[in-house]
Design a protein around this motif. Structure first.
Motif: not given
Length: 278
Positions: A47-64
């Motif tokens: 899902i994130l790969d389909a979005l054109d994102l410059s910044s990503l905030t993670s709350v309560g957990g982390l992406l591996t």
């Protein structure tokens, strides 16, 4: 909690080109500027790969690292280790920006927008079960009452016929008042009446035969043959199974009852029975 998806998404609405992730268990709430979705953890990279994102905030957990490596363009990662609930409360507080910094937010936690929960399905099931049980109880009580009235009426009818038969056999006697008195008079006549042996045998055999018939049987006619010492009774009974019960009861009374004929008549059975001494 993640049960209030819209409220959390409104509180976390990021700027254009940014996204926020709320981790809780095996599910993640993905929030962008104009959309949000609650998805399974293993679908987050695609899902994130389909979005054109410059910044990503993670709350309560982390992406591996494996999940980050699946992104074609790695955005700037901002990890907030605070629990999701604490972070949302902080966002609502004045020191955390409150609602004044985001005037387009709606407070869905109170008023007409407050989350409403339906009654527990378990409570509803119990109420439904108790309601059905109450209806069955009332139906059973009503059925027993109707059955009692019907049985009382049948007993009264049989007593009336028994009194009429006694009056036909002994027209000079006064009519007994109760069924107990009727039985006592018949017993006295068997033991002390100065009639012939044939009359004694007839009354005794008649008494034993009628007792063997039972309260549910309806006596239609009687015929006594003195030479054969035989009493023929035509009766109406409830069903064919009652014939066997009559035979068994007659054995205990010292007589033998044989079925000469039996046929169904409407909802009952008409039978011709022959009673003799054992």
């Amino acid at each position: 909690t993640l049960g209030a998806v819209v409220s959390q998404a409104q509180l976390l609405r990021p700027e254009s080109g940014e996204a926020a992730l709320l981790f809780e268990g095996d599910q993640v709430l993905v929030v962008t500027e104009d959309q949000d979705a609650l998805v399974d953890r293993d679908t987050v990279p695609s899902i994130l790969d389909a979005l054109d994102l410059s910044s990503l905030t993670s709350v309560g957990g982390l992406l591996t690292n494996l999940e980050v490596s699946q992104l074609s363009a790695a955005p700037n990662l901002n990890n907030i280790e605070a629990p999701v609930g604490d972070y949302l409360v902080k966002r609502l507080s004045p020191t955390g920006g409150g609602l004044t910094s985001t005037p387009n937010l709606l407070n869905l936690l109170q008023g007409e927008f407050a989350v409403r929960f339906d009654e527990s399905s378990r409570d509803a099931l119990w109420r439904r079960t108790l309601g059905i049980a109450a209806l069955w109880f009332l139906a059973i009580i009503g059925g027993l009452s109707v059955q009692g009235i019907w049985l009382e009426n049948q007993t009264n009818q049989l007593d009336t016929k028994n009194f009429a038969t006694y009056q036909e056999l002994f027209p000079r006697d006064s009519v007994p008042v109760t069924a107990t008195q009727l039985q006592r008079r018949l017993a006295n006549k068997i033991s002390s009446t100065p009639e012939t042996d044939n009359n004694l045998s007839m009354v005794d055999l008649m008494l034993r035969t009628t007792n063997a018939l039972g309260s549910s049987s309806e006596l239609q006619s009687l015929r006594f043959r003195a030479k054969q010492m035989e009493l023929t009774a035509e009766v109406l009974i409830t069903n064919f199974e009652e014939l066997e019960a009559i035979k068994e009861r007659s054995q205990t009374m010292g007589i033998a009852v044989e079925v000469s004929d039996a046929s169904a008549e409407q909802n009952r059975v008409r039978a011709r029975l022959i009673g003799t001494y054992l």
